[in-house]
Design an enzyme around this catalytic site. Structure first.
Site, PDB file in Angstrom:
ATOM      1  N   LYS A 154       0.889  -1.169  -0.100  1.00  0.00           N
ATOM      2  CA  LYS A 154       0.087  -0.063  -0.075  1.00  0.00           C
ATOM      3  C   LYS A 154       0.751   1.321  -0.106  1.00  0.00           C
ATOM      4  O   LYS A 154       2.155   1.535   0.217  1.00  0.00           O
ATOM      5  CB  LYS A 154      -1.048  -0.015   1.052  1.00  0.00           C
ATOM      6  CG  LYS A 154      -0.263   0.315   2.587  1.00  0.00           C
ATOM      7  CD  LYS A 154      -1.418   0.320   3.802  1.00  0.00           C
ATOM      8  CE  LYS A 154      -1.274   1.682   4.236  1.00  0.00           C
ATOM      9  NZ  LYS A 154      -0.266   2.101   5.080  1.00  0.00           N
ATOM     10  N   ASP A 183      -1.901  -6.118   3.049  1.00  0.00           N
ATOM     11  CA  ASP A 183      -2.534  -5.201   4.046  1.00  0.00           C
ATOM     12  C   ASP A 183      -2.036  -6.110   5.339  1.00  0.00           C
ATOM     13  O   ASP A 183      -2.530  -6.995   5.787  1.00  0.00           O
ATOM     14  CB  ASP A 183      -4.045  -5.224   3.878  1.00  0.00           C
ATOM     15  CG  ASP A 183      -4.601  -4.136   4.997  1.00  0.00           C
ATOM     16  OD1 ASP A 183      -4.061  -4.469   6.312  1.00  0.00           O
ATOM     17  OD2 ASP A 183      -5.265  -3.242   4.575  1.00  0.00           O
ATOM     18  N   HIS A 184      -0.992  -5.304   5.863  1.00  0.00           N
ATOM     19  CA  HIS A 184      -0.363  -6.347   6.992  1.00  0.00           C
ATOM     20  C   HIS A 184      -1.263  -6.631   8.194  1.00  0.00           C
ATOM     21  O   HIS A 184      -0.982  -7.532   8.857  1.00  0.00           O
ATOM     22  CB  HIS A 184       1.068  -5.757   7.411  1.00  0.00           C
ATOM     23  CG  HIS A 184       1.074  -4.445   8.278  1.00  0.00           C
ATOM     24  ND1 HIS A 184       0.724  -3.382   8.102  1.00  0.00           N
ATOM     25  CD2 HIS A 184       0.988  -4.615   9.852  1.00  0.00           C
ATOM     26  CE1 HIS A 184       0.828  -2.475   8.934  1.00  0.00           C
ATOM     27  NE2 HIS A 184       1.146  -3.115  10.038  1.00  0.00           N
ATOM     28  N   LYS A 188      -2.225 -10.353  10.764  1.00  0.00           N
ATOM     29  CA  LYS A 188      -2.229 -10.375  12.396  1.00  0.00           C
ATOM     30  C   LYS A 188      -3.219 -11.458  12.909  1.00  0.00           C
ATOM     31  O   LYS A 188      -4.328 -11.297  12.392  1.00  0.00           O
ATOM     32  CB  LYS A 188      -2.901  -8.994  12.959  1.00  0.00           C
ATOM     33  CG  LYS A 188      -1.516  -7.880  12.760  1.00  0.00           C
ATOM     34  CD  LYS A 188      -1.962  -6.623  13.417  1.00  0.00           C
ATOM     35  CE  LYS A 188      -1.081  -5.527  12.813  1.00  0.00           C
ATOM     36  NZ  LYS A 188       0.318  -5.125  13.705  1.00  0.00           N
ATOM     37  N   HIS A 246      -6.208  -0.553   6.730  1.00  0.00           N
ATOM     38  CA  HIS A 246      -6.540  -1.491   7.864  1.00  0.00           C
ATOM     39  C   HIS A 246      -7.381  -1.423   8.591  1.00  0.00           C
ATOM     40  O   HIS A 246      -8.190  -2.775   8.932  1.00  0.00           O
ATOM     41  CB  HIS A 246      -5.073  -1.315   9.084  1.00  0.00           C
ATOM     42  CG  HIS A 246      -3.745  -1.167   8.234  1.00  0.00           C
ATOM     43  ND1 HIS A 246      -3.445  -1.874   7.190  1.00  0.00           N
ATOM     44  CD2 HIS A 246      -2.819  -0.098   8.434  1.00  0.00           C
ATOM     45  CE1 HIS A 246      -2.199  -1.810   6.912  1.00  0.00           C
ATOM     46  NE2 HIS A 246      -1.666  -0.581   7.694  1.00  0.00           N
TER      47      HIS A 246
END
Ligand code: BG6
Length: 497
Positions: A154, A183-184, A188, A246
């Protein structure tokens, strides 16, 4: 799943993300035995580094790894760095890309990576078109020998229009199934756990709707400021940097309907529907009443002066870019009608924390009214980070005469699962892309739907002197005006304070 032999080309290999996130993630994958036998990293960038310098800068002398590397890692590191190479890519010319192509082909045959290539674009969006076009011209997109994948960092565009252009560009040179938009937050564990909490437990999903949920609150706070990224951030701001990506991904996972299966397309189809059901704010009155922006101002913390946002390197002295954004919005579908969502994100907050709070309605008929407890207080709190876990707040009887109700906690911490190594987001996502699993990557249509929601707010804020940019001191929970947004229904839950 077996990870096939492959070659990973990182564009922007001399940049910050490579040293800070990508290489440490790959090292961890190697340590955990997740990499295939034949695996090669080829860094490509403008800097004129040799293979040796690349290895030194991102591994052996990297400030991001130094303290983490222990003596027993040394032998392993030596083996690993032998699989890392660097190629200087000085221009966008065909001749340069044909040299890169030759290098890739040569490494592929020397290391037997079977023509399987991942191209990781860790570069500013302005370079996406040029690189993907060049890869295409070199025929590197063609999957006739092995497979080819493109990972894109991104920001995916700057607004809806540019996001569409970017998607069209990427899809001109690669098939959508080859494109992995990272999209980190989706990497998660706790974000993925939103799906499990909802769809693997019969105690939550039946309550997960307007009949039982009063409102939803999401907080994303960072204690740091913009650090060295002022130049980028000033053109971006909290809404683009965190919200469009996010936070709306988290919202989608909370809002979505149950997918038919955990298959990538099923999940992404439902997320898309969820994002499309967010009520887009169009008129000025709604935008005025439901959006708040602010900036951190210079302050003193523990006797030390902390720069205000406008004093940060790379930031315009009269910038109106927001470092704090809070929104109230609704979701227009059967499940969520009339349930308000309150979402905020900011830098320079008292602490670094991200959490989702599901506030349940009070029981329809209250028989312990005089008991002293506010019966609206049933909450499900999903701690995304830190202290990853899930907390349920519920009422219990205080021992003794009568019926006095007090709030108790049922609290689960991921850290109590000591035997499991919780993978870092980048580690998990890279491994997924290596194995061809796009479930945790954003699809083109999802990204566009998220922009469609954010765009009118950006437009309203842009160059509009009637929309105030509030100031807040570093280390407080944003401007006081943000409290008004949520007043009437509750108060922001400020974790840890
Ligand atoms: C990035 C943003 O995507 O996410 C940064 O560009 C932000 O501004 C970061 O600091 C936050 O990520 P995390 O994983 O530390 O919450």
């Amino acid at each position: 799943t077996k990870t096939q032999n492959q070659l990973l080309v990182i564009f922007g290999a001399s940049g910050d993300l490579t040293a800070r996130k990508l290489i440490p993630a790959i090292l961890n994958l190697a340590k955990g035995g997740h990499l295939p036998e034949n695996f090669v990293v080829l860094g490509a960038s403008r800097s004129s580094w040799s293979d040796e310098e690349f290895r030194k800068n991102v591994i052996t002398e990297s400030k991001h790894l130094k303290e983490k590397l222990v003596d027993e890692d040394k032998k392993f590191i030596a083996e690993f760095t032998a699989r890392m190479f660097y190629h200087e890519l000085s221009s966008a010319e065909d001749t340069d890309y044909s040299k890169l192509n030759k290098r890739i082909t040569q490494l592929d045959s020397e290391h037997d990576t079977e023509g399987n290539f991942i191209f990781y674009l860790s570069v500013p969006p302005s370079a996406h078109e040029m690189i993907s076009n060049n890869l295409h011209k070199q025929g590197l997109h063609k999957e006739d020998k092995g497979w080819r994948r493109l990972i894109v960092e991104k920001p995916f565009g700057y607004d809806l229009k540019t996001a569409k252009e970017l998607n069209a560009t990427l899809q001109r040179y690669f098939k959508e199934s080859q494109i992995y938009r990272i999209d980190h937050y989706l990497g998660k564990e706790t974000v993925q756990n939103l799906l499990v909490t909802r769809f693997a437990n019969s105690i939550f999903e039946p309550l997960w709707n307007r009949n039982y949920i009063h409102y939803v609150e999401i907080t994303n706070a960072e204690s740091g400021g913009v650090e060295k990224r002022g130049g980028y951030y000033d053109k971006s701001g909290a809404l683009r940097d965190m919200f469009q990506s996010h936070l709306l991904q988290i919202v989608a996972l909370i809002v979505m309907e149950p997918p038919l299966s955990a298959d990538a397309e099923q999940i992404r189809n439902e997320k898309l529907k969820a994002l499309k059901s967010l009520r887009i704010m169009t008129d000025e009155k709604t935008l005025h009443e439901n959006t708040i922006r602010a900036q951190y101002i210079s302050s003193v913390i523990d006797g030390k002066k902390v720069n205000g946002y406008r004093e940060e390197e790379g930031v315009d002295a009269d910038s109106t870019t927001e470092t704090y954004a809070a929104l109230k919005f609704f979701v227009d579908n059967w499940r969520w009608a009339d349930v308000p969502f309150y979402v905020r994100t900011a830098k320079r907050m008292p602490t670094k924390v991200t959490e989702v709070v599901i506030h349940f309605k009070s029981p329809h008929h209250q028989i312990f009214k005089d008991s002293g407890m506010d019966q609206k207080d049933n909450k499900l709190i999903i701690r995304i980070q830190p202290d990853e876990g899930v907390l349920i707040k519920f009422g219990v009887k205080v021992p003794g005469q009568g019926f006095k109700v007090e709030r108790a906690n049922l609290d689960f911490y991921y850290s109590s699962l000591t035997e499991t190594h919780v993978m870092e987001a980048y580690e998990r996502l890279l491994l997924d892309a290596m194995q061809g699993d796009p479930t945790l990557y954003a699809r083109a249509d999802e990204v566009e739907a998220a922009w469609a929601f954010v765009d009118p707010i950006l437009d309203y804020w842009k160059d509009n002197e009637d929309v105030r940019v509030y100031g807040y001191s570093a280390g407080v929970w944003g401007p006081e005006n943000a409290d008004e947004l949520i007043e009437g229904i509750g108060r922001w839950r400020n974790p840890g304070s």
